[in-house]
Design an enzyme around this catalytic site. Structure first.
Site, PDB file in Angstrom:
ATOM      1  N   TYR A  78       0.832  -1.203   0.000  1.00 59.32           N
ATOM      2  CA  TYR A  78       0.000   0.000   0.000  1.00 59.32           C
ATOM      3  C   TYR A  78       0.869   1.255   0.000  1.00 59.32           C
ATOM      4  CZ  TYR A  78      -3.765   3.222   0.786  1.00 59.32           C
ATOM      5  OH  TYR A  78      -4.649   4.246   0.619  1.00 59.32           O
ATOM      6  N   PHE A 130      -6.796  21.962 -24.363  1.00 59.36           N
ATOM      7  CA  PHE A 130      -7.150  20.555 -24.456  1.00 59.36           C
ATOM      8  C   PHE A 130      -8.411  20.356 -23.613  1.00 59.36           C
ATOM      9  CE2 PHE A 130      -7.340  16.092 -23.434  1.00 59.36           C
ATOM     10  CZ  PHE A 130      -7.439  15.606 -24.724  1.00 59.36           C
ATOM     11  N   THR A 131      -9.260  19.441 -24.047  1.00 54.60           N
ATOM     12  CA  THR A 131     -10.604  19.296 -23.470  1.00 54.60           C
ATOM     13  C   THR A 131     -10.589  19.140 -21.941  1.00 54.60           C
ATOM     14  OG1 THR A 131     -10.443  16.943 -23.981  1.00 54.60           O
ATOM     15  CG2 THR A 131     -11.585  18.325 -25.578  1.00 54.60           C
ATOM     16  N   ASP A 221       2.283  20.609 -20.266  1.00 57.72           N
ATOM     17  CA  ASP A 221       1.551  19.365 -20.482  1.00 57.72           C
ATOM     18  C   ASP A 221       2.524  18.498 -21.271  1.00 57.72           C
ATOM     19  OD1 ASP A 221       0.104  17.238 -21.438  1.00 57.72           O
ATOM     20  OD2 ASP A 221      -1.749  18.379 -21.636  1.00 57.72           O
ATOM     21  N   LYS A 264       0.331   8.121 -23.343  1.00 58.60           N
ATOM     22  CA  LYS A 264       0.783   8.445 -24.709  1.00 58.60           C
ATOM     23  C   LYS A 264       2.284   8.154 -24.808  1.00 58.60           C
ATOM     24  CE  LYS A 264      -3.195  10.887 -24.395  1.00 58.60           C
ATOM     25  NZ  LYS A 264      -4.035  10.915 -23.182  1.00 58.60           N
ATOM     26  N   ARG A 388     -12.488  16.065 -33.860  1.00 57.51           N
ATOM     27  CA  ARG A 388     -11.804  17.118 -33.107  1.00 57.51           C
ATOM     28  C   ARG A 388     -12.211  18.443 -33.747  1.00 57.51           C
ATOM     29  NH1 ARG A 388      -9.305  14.938 -28.304  1.00 57.51           N
ATOM     30  NH2 ARG A 388     -11.496  15.290 -27.971  1.00 57.51           N
ATOM     31  N   PHE A 455     -18.203  15.393 -26.285  1.00 58.43           N
ATOM     32  CA  PHE A 455     -17.829  14.540 -27.412  1.00 58.43           C
ATOM     33  C   PHE A 455     -17.788  13.065 -27.045  1.00 58.43           C
ATOM     34  CE2 PHE A 455     -13.478  13.884 -25.937  1.00 58.43           C
ATOM     35  CZ  PHE A 455     -13.315  14.972 -25.086  1.00 58.43           C
TER      36      PHE A 455
END
Ligand code: F0G
Length: 464
Positions: A78, A130-131, A221, A264, A388, A455
């Site tokens: 943990y 970015f969303t 980011d 990514k 997009r 979306f």
């Protein structure tokens, strides 16, 4: 470390295939039925009904044998898992940040960063939204303002660094809002919504320089920052002889921290992190992560996930890998360019973006041309892409009007190390088939609209 052998022109993959996953080919009639049942939203399709899945490059990578071996080394304690320390070491070594908070994925990190840094009434400038990033900034009471260079909004403009932040626009917001109202700059590498377009090292350096003058923090980011570094190496003078790892360290040195969706660049199926250099900020983030994600040494992940991430980071900066990754995307882009199909230029790092405005000029933006085009691609051959454009852009929270982005795009997103060159050929053929009959394509009407990130779950029907 980079290989020293003489480089061939081909970008052939620096790996071979050990395990395969069968694909299912279906009939057009079946796919038309599936698309109708999914209400013309490719997010609502079952993946077993998809032939080539180009919905996203997020969490869809193939892991290496080394990563899978690491999964067996998961320390599922943990608290204080050794995989956490391996992850912290990898982020320190490759990105150069001091303090790390693991999160289940990128938006977990965005949530924490927004909550600890943004106060109601603040302004957060960034190089295109970015969303999920923008939504977390808004939910924390901030207003995102787009300060990307104008070229980014023009799909035909071939500038090499269309992700760059416009310093004059940034200065305008610093003067207008006041530096005290700007908690940080939200600075994305290889800008997703602009078509996977990179930021130059020069721009990273200048933005950091300007922000330091005003005491404003720069938060990256870093989701596709390694891909950005490949473009710096190949496009920016002075970087050809520098390794991807060196370039990455330099980019991060022009920032105060980063949020990361490791799904990514880092070649894993789940995971993310928030990293900062400021101890006080780190303490705040560490307090917050236990509320929303999990203890500060696992942040919603299993030990094995953190191990795969640590190993994936090291693999992601290998030159032969990143060259083949971006090379495959370019290969698909070039097939479409040869057929005069309108795509965002230059070809991006993670995806080829079809310009739906030019593809379907007869459809007004209110009929969701990019959304309609994704449905057509799926029906044609089972290729799943993503909208997009206006659907992704959502509504202005103050006026309730649709945001109307200049870019109305369909993203053919290439998962890392998953598909072959022949799959790219099939994808290009699919787009060409749809291109041939483009004038007969009808628009869509939105019949169900979720309040946030619409979306993902919006529903549509065909007009006429
Ligand atoms: N930032 C960028 C630039 C992204 O592309 C994403 C996710 C996130 C943050 C959020 O990370 O998904 O791990 O929570 N992009 C995915 C995509 C969803 O398909 O482009 P996440």
């Amino acid at each position: 470390m980079e290989s020293t052998r003489r480089r061939k022109k081909s970008w052939a993959e620096p790996f071979k295939i050990k395990v395969v996953e069968p694909l299912r080919i279906t009939t057009r009639k079946y796919r038309e039925q599936c698309m109708k049942e999914a209400d013309y939203n490719t997010f609502l399709l079952k993946s077993e009904d998809v032939y080539l899945d180009l919905l996203t490059d997020s969490g869809t990578s193939a892991m290496s044998d080394n990563q899978w071996a690491g999964m067996m080394m998961g320390d599922e304690s943990y608290a204080g898992s050794k995989n956490f320390y391996n992850l912290v070491d990898a982020i320190g070594r490759y990105y150069g940040y001091k303090y790390v908070v693991p999160t289940h994925q990128g938006r977990g990190a965005e949530h924490i960063l927004s909550q600890i840094m943004i106060k109601p009434g603040d302004v957060v400038p960034g190089n295109m939204y970015f969303t999920t990033t923008r939504l977390h900034q808004q939910l924390a009471g901030g207003t995102f303002v787009d300060v990307i260079i104008d070229e980014a909004h023009d799909p035909t403009n071939k500038s090499p660094f269309k992700g760059n932040l416009d310093l004059a626009k940034l200065q305008y917001w610093i003067d207008k809002a006041g530096a005290a109202k700007i908690p940080y700059i939200s600075f994305e590498g290889n800008v997703n919504m602009a078509g996977g377009q990179p930021v130059s090292m020069d721009n990273f350096r200048r933005v950091y320089g300007l922000c330091r003058q005003y005491g404003i923090k720069v938060m990256l980011d870093a989701t596709r920052l390694v891909e950005n570094c490949y473009f710096i190496k190949t496009r920016e003078p002075g970087y050809r002889e520098r390794s991807i790892a060196e370039i990455l360290r330099e980019v991060c040195s022009y920032s105060d921290g980063a949020t990361m969706s490791a799904k990514k660049d880092s070649l894993v199926n789940i995971g993310g992190w928030l990293a900062v250099n400021d101890k006080e900020l780190f303490e705040k983030a560490r307090h917050m992560v236990v509320i929303y994600e999990g203890l500060h040494t696992y942040g919603g992940l299993a030990g094995r996930d953190m191990e795969a991430m640590a190993r994936g980071i090291a693999e992601s900066v290998q030159y032969d890998y990143i060259r083949s990754r971006v090379g495959q995307v370019e290969y698909l882009g070039n097939l479409l360019i040869k057929e005069n199909i309108p795509i965002v230029r230059p070809v991006g790092g993670h995806a080829v973006f079809l310009d739906a405005r030019s593809f379907l000029p007869h459809l007004p933006q209110d009929q969701f041309p990019a959304q309609a085009l994704t449905a057509q691609l799926y029906e044609e051959s089972g290729v799943r892409a993503m909208e997009r454009g206006i659907v992704s852009a959502g509504r202005n929270p103050e006026t309730g009007e649709h945001n109307r982005p200049k870019l109305e795009l369909v993203r053919l997103t290439i998962p890392r190390r998953v598909y072959t060159q022949a799959h790219m050929d099939v994808t290009a053929e699919t787009v060409c088939e749809v291109w041939q009959r483009r004038s007969s394509i009808k628009g869509l009407r939105m019949v169900y609209e979720p309040e946030y990130l619409r979306f993902f779950q919006a529903r549509f029907e065909k007009i006429g």
